[in-house]
Design a protein around this motif. Structure first.
Motif, PDB file in Angstrom:
ATOM      1  N   ASN A 289       0.840  -1.196   0.000  1.00 46.04           N
ATOM      2  CA  ASN A 289       0.000   0.000   0.000  1.00 46.04           C
ATOM      3  C   ASN A 289       0.879   1.251   0.000  1.00 46.04           C
ATOM      4  OD1 ASN A 289       0.768   0.591   2.734  1.00 46.04           O
ATOM      5  ND2 ASN A 289      -0.822  -0.816   3.464  1.00 46.04           N
ATOM      6  N   ARG A 290       0.227   2.396  -0.059  1.00 47.75           N
ATOM      7  CA  ARG A 290       0.955   3.667  -0.171  1.00 47.75           C
ATOM      8  C   ARG A 290       1.875   3.895   1.015  1.00 47.75           C
ATOM      9  NH1 ARG A 290       0.190   8.529   2.132  1.00 47.75           N
ATOM     10  NH2 ARG A 290       0.838  10.419   0.993  1.00 47.75           N
ATOM     11  N   ASN A 291       1.364   3.684   2.226  1.00 48.77           N
ATOM     12  CA  ASN A 291       2.186   3.919   3.409  1.00 48.77           C
ATOM     13  C   ASN A 291       3.407   3.011   3.443  1.00 48.77           C
ATOM     14  OD1 ASN A 291       0.795   6.034   4.683  1.00 48.77           O
ATOM     15  ND2 ASN A 291      -0.690   4.637   5.591  1.00 48.77           N
ATOM     16  N   TYR A 292       3.198   1.729   3.112  1.00 50.86           N
ATOM     17  CA  TYR A 292       4.340   0.811   3.144  1.00 50.86           C
ATOM     18  C   TYR A 292       5.344   1.163   2.058  1.00 50.86           C
ATOM     19  CZ  TYR A 292       7.172  -3.383   3.213  1.00 50.86           C
ATOM     20  OH  TYR A 292       8.238  -4.241   3.285  1.00 50.86           O
ATOM     21  N   ALA A 293       4.863   1.691   0.930  1.00 52.16           N
ATOM     22  CA  ALA A 293       5.791   2.095  -0.131  1.00 52.16           C
ATOM     23  C   ALA A 293       6.734   3.186   0.372  1.00 52.16           C
ATOM     24  CB  ALA A 293       5.010   2.590  -1.348  1.00 52.16           C
ATOM     25  N   PHE A 294       6.174   4.184   1.063  1.00 49.70           N
ATOM     26  CA  PHE A 294       7.036   5.239   1.623  1.00 49.70           C
ATOM     27  C   PHE A 294       7.981   4.660   2.673  1.00 49.70           C
ATOM     28  CE2 PHE A 294       3.481   8.258   0.394  1.00 49.70           C
ATOM     29  CZ  PHE A 294       4.196   8.828  -0.652  1.00 49.70           C
ATOM     30  N   MET A 295       7.458   3.754   3.483  1.00 51.36           N
ATOM     31  CA  MET A 295       8.286   3.144   4.528  1.00 51.36           C
ATOM     32  C   MET A 295       9.415   2.334   3.901  1.00 51.36           C
ATOM     33  SD  MET A 295       7.060   0.626   7.597  1.00 51.36           S
ATOM     34  CE  MET A 295       7.956   0.592   9.141  1.00 51.36           C
ATOM     35  N   TRP A 296       9.108   1.585   2.847  1.00 52.22           N
ATOM     36  CA  TRP A 296      10.102   0.738   2.197  1.00 52.22           C
ATOM     37  C   TRP A 296      11.214   1.591   1.586  1.00 52.22           C
ATOM     38  CZ3 TRP A 296      12.514  -0.371  -2.382  1.00 52.22           C
ATOM     39  CH2 TRP A 296      13.095  -1.640  -2.492  1.00 52.22           C
ATOM     40  N   VAL A 297      10.832   2.689   0.922  1.00 51.49           N
ATOM     41  CA  VAL A 297      11.844   3.571   0.334  1.00 51.49           C
ATOM     42  C   VAL A 297      12.703   4.186   1.431  1.00 51.49           C
ATOM     43  CG1 VAL A 297      12.208   5.696  -0.980  1.00 51.49           C
ATOM     44  CG2 VAL A 297      10.466   4.064  -1.716  1.00 51.49           C
ATOM     45  N   GLY A 298      12.076   4.608   2.539  1.00 54.11           N
ATOM     46  CA  GLY A 298      12.840   5.178   3.643  1.00 54.11           C
ATOM     47  C   GLY A 298      13.810   4.182   4.236  1.00 54.11           C
ATOM     48  N   MET A 299      13.340   2.952   4.467  1.00 55.47           N
ATOM     49  CA  MET A 299      14.221   1.921   5.015  1.00 55.47           C
ATOM     50  C   MET A 299      15.323   1.563   4.023  1.00 55.47           C
ATOM     51  SD  MET A 299      11.800  -0.757   7.141  1.00 55.47           S
ATOM     52  CE  MET A 299      10.955  -1.329   5.662  1.00 55.47           C
ATOM     53  N   ALA A 300      14.976   1.506   2.725  1.00 57.49           N
ATOM     54  CA  ALA A 300      15.968   1.123   1.712  1.00 57.49           C
ATOM     55  C   ALA A 300      17.110   2.127   1.650  1.00 57.49           C
ATOM     56  CB  ALA A 300      15.298   0.992   0.345  1.00 57.49           C
ATOM     57  N   THR A 301      16.786   3.408   1.640  1.00 58.08           N
ATOM     58  CA  THR A 301      17.832   4.428   1.518  1.00 58.08           C
ATOM     59  C   THR A 301      18.691   4.504   2.773  1.00 58.08           C
ATOM     60  OG1 THR A 301      16.182   6.072   2.208  1.00 58.08           O
ATOM     61  CG2 THR A 301      16.597   5.839  -0.155  1.00 58.08           C
ATOM     62  N   SER A 302      18.048   4.482   3.949  1.00 64.25           N
ATOM     63  CA  SER A 302      18.842   4.569   5.181  1.00 64.25           C
ATOM     64  C   SER A 302      19.673   3.312   5.380  1.00 64.25           C
ATOM     65  CB  SER A 302      17.932   4.806   6.389  1.00 64.25           C
ATOM     66  OG  SER A 302      17.012   3.746   6.542  1.00 64.25           O
TER      67      SER A 302
END
Length: 695
Positions: A25-38
């Motif tokens: 979902n949209r929220n997990y997409a933002f979370m995944w990108v945040g976790m991926a970059t950090s």
């Protein structure tokens, strides 16, 4: 009526879109990108710090392995000290806001290392002990601050994940998180090496800070949905909290359960033995790759890449297949045995490409091991005790890992330092000895688990009724396993202890002879004279610069034997500085601080060639900086005559002997080359130098 509604509603359910299948979902997409970059930024930063300490700050210092070990040890000890405190606060705070604060704080913490990274002029002479310890102290302090943030980030991510992802999609979300970790392991190290060796440590720092900024922006876009069902769950959880007997009571309850469950004891012992070896492997693998596998530091990072690829394949295919075919118990113990055999093989290798292959299969095996751990823990632990059982086992393995890091660093720095035991058919050095022990510990973990699991049978949880599962009076001491072993002369626990004891004894039988019987390869008894070292003037086109050049960096070992005894080069050749404590400079010229491209930092006979260009530099140029004569008939103060022969033997970077009869001054300085000088030493049989300590 219910049936009609159910049937009519079925066609209205839309199939999941590609986006929903990939990122839920949209929220997990933002979370995944945040976790991926950090995550990627952290791997780049950690790898760059390791390379910076091992190849620049510690160089070939005797304590370099200890310094690298500290990079791994410090975050673990900080996390242990902060874990409980942070967990309580995260439960009280808003989870999304906590992540935003942590990402924001980490941006400024990482950037605080820039002044010590060499981007600005330091108030210490370049290459001096004072400058080195100042920069390393700053790096360790930044690691401590970052370590204080991590215990807040991980639980906040876990709870926020629960809030934004439907329960049915949680397994997919956790699976994508595991793939994310392995992808970071694959992409991060080579990216860090590329940035570090081409642009410098400063750009690795900027990269990590930028990754936290991207993560911060993505977490800002997350909008957790708080529906009535979740509020009801929270209310129920709050009611249960009021009935709890207290923290100490629950801790004791969990310890009693784990201590009385034979399968969990075997799981804890296995994870602890694996961790007891893994810390040493992670700490010393850079040194093993350069010393034993003859790899350059920039090639070393690809060992992690191959391991990560193997881990992904193991997690996605091999692990589930092994569990389906052999069961969760066999899926847990067999990988330990396989990993032990693979690591024992890895310790005996001398080729980096063979190392790639072996570590790939180690990644497959280890992923299979950890994929089996979760299901096995859930199968033998009642639901209300899963958290405490996991915490107890996790703490055991964490402490074992910390002991491993410290023990491996101490062993390779002191009792095993520069020791080599020659046996029929092979030689045992300091790092490969430790790696053989790592393999034996993994092998022991698998054997003791298999010996224990043979006496137990899993009880299918599905046989329990819903009432039994939800009962408030559930007997937490009731095992979900049954003992099926036959009584014999040795009980299960005694057999388990005997296997571990034999494993430890074999490890000691490998370490002790190398530590106490093997001679040191650098036990110099003769010190060469100081000569007439250059004091800052240009020597054969080489200028004395105020900073260390990085265009080309080579390490050559000059092994000297005089009258059958090993001789040591004076420390500080090529370094000009006023005489003062902490600065090893052979020459002094007023208040001048400078460094020639060819120099010696430590009492290890390693010539450091930190060059400003790509020209070929020679041994003759080094002797010119040292201010000593070098020819076919003389080296320093020692002249050859009819009764005293002067001989030169050369080994290339892979240890192959080269027959050299030309002018020794024309010998090129090359990476990991060994130049052996034998003056009146006919009984000495020269060997290539291997203790590069990660250089």
């Amino acid at each position: 009526m219910d049936t009609t509604v159910s049937v009519s509603a079925e066609p209205e359910k839309k199939p999941p879109t590609l986006f929903e299948r990939l990122l839920i979902n949209r929220n997990y997409a933002f979370m995944w990108v945040g976790m991926a970059t950090s995550r990627l930024g952290n791997v780049v930063f950690d790898t760059a710090l390791l390379l910076w300490v091992a190849t620049t700050l510690a160089r070939n210092a005797p304590w370099s392995a200890f310094a690298v070990g500290a990079l791994i040890f410090i975050p673990q000890i900080v996390a242990l000290l902060m874990g409980t405190f942070a967990g309580v606060l995260v439960d009280r705070w808003d989870k999304r806001r906590t992540l935003l604060w942590m990402d924001g704080a980490r941006i400024f913490i990482v950037l605080a290392l820039i002044p010590a990274s060499g981007l600005f002029h330091l108030p210490f002479p370049s290459g001096s002990d004072i400058a080195t310890f100042f920069q390393m102290g700053c790096a360790f302090f930044i690691l401590i601050l970052l370590g204080c943030c991590d215990p807040f980030v991980n639980p906040a991510l876990l709870i926020l994940l629960y809030d934004i992802v439907p329960e049915d999609d949680l397994p997919r979300a956790f699976g994508r998180g595991q793939v994310l970790n392995n992808l970071g392991t694959i992409v991060g190290p080579p990216l860090a090496a590329g940035i570090f060796f081409t642009l410098g440590i400063q750009w690795c720092i900027f990269f990590n800070a930028a990754s936290f900024l991207v993560s911060f922006l993505n977490f800002m876009l997350i909008r957790p949905e708080r529906n009535a069902q979740k509020e009801e769950v929270k209310a129920e959880q709050g009611a249960k909290e009021e009935k709890k007997a207290g923290f100490v009571h629950e801790l004791v309850e969990g310890l009693r359960f784990v201590g009385g469950n034979g399968v969990l004891i075997a799981v804890g012992v296995s994870l602890s033995l694996i961790a007891l070896g893994a810390g040493g492997l992670n700490t010393l693998n850079l040194f093993f790759a350069t010393d034993n596998l003859h790899a350059t530091p920039d090639i070393y990072v690809y060992l992690d890449v191959l391991y990560g690829i193997g881990a992904i394949i193991g997690a996605l295919t091999v692990g589930p297949w092994v569990q389906k075919k052999l069961g969760v118990m066999s899926g847990f113990c067999i990988p330990g045995i396989v990993t032990g055999l693979l690591l024992f093989t890895y310790a005996r290798l001398d080729n980096v490409y063979a190392g790639f292959i072996v570590l790939f299969f180690v990644g497959v095996s280890q992923a299979t091991f950890y994929v089996s751990f979760g299901p096995l823990l859930l199968k033998v632990t009642p639901r209300k005790l899963i958290g405490r059982a996991n915490a107890v086992i996790g703490q055991l393995s964490t402490f074992a890992g910390m002991i491993s890091i410290g023990l491996a660093s101490v062993l390779v720095t002191s009792p095993l330092h520069n020791k080599h035991l020659t046996l029929p058919g092979f030689t045992l050095g300091p790092i490969d000895t430790i790696f053989m022990v790592v393999g034996l510990l993994a092998l022991t973990s698998g054997i003791q688990a298999m010996a224990t699991f043979n006496d137990y049978k899993l009880v299918d949880k599905q046989e329990e009724t819903p009432a039994e599962k939800s009962s408030e009076n559930e007997d937490v001491s009731q095992p979900l396993i049954s003992y099926v072993g036959r009584p014999g002369w040795l009980s299960t626990k005694k057999r388990q202890a005997a296997i571990c004891l034999v494993g430890f004894l074999v490890c000691l039988l490998i370490i002790l002879p190398v530590a106490f019987i093997a001679p040191s390869s650098t036990a110099a008894t003769v010190t060469m004279s100081y000569g007439h070292p250059a004091t800052g003037e240009t020597i054969e086109g080489m200028e004395c610069a105020s900073t260390v050049a990085t265009r080309q960096q080579l390490r050559t070992h000059l092994t000297l034997y005089v009258n059958g005894h090993m001789a040591a080069l004076p420390t500080g050749i090529g370094i000009v500085s006023p005489k003062q404590p902490g600065v090893r400079a052979l020459a002094s010229n007023g208040n001048l601080y400078c460094l020639y491209p060819l120099h010696v930092f430590e009492a290890d006979n390693i010539i450091h060639a930190d060059l400003p260009d790509t020209r070929t530099y020679t041994l003759g140029q080094f002797f010119s900086v040292w201010g000593q004569p070098l020819s076919r008939t003389q080296i320093a103060d020692y002249k050859a005559d009819a009764g005293k022969q002067l001989k030169f033997v050369v080994f290339d970077g892979k240890g192959n002997e080269i027959n050299y009869t030309g002018d020794p001054g024309a010998l090129s300085l090359e990476e990991h080359k060994t130049i052996v000088v034998l003056y009146n030493s006919p009984d000495v049989h020269p060997t290539p130098f291997t203790d590069w300590n990660g250089l």
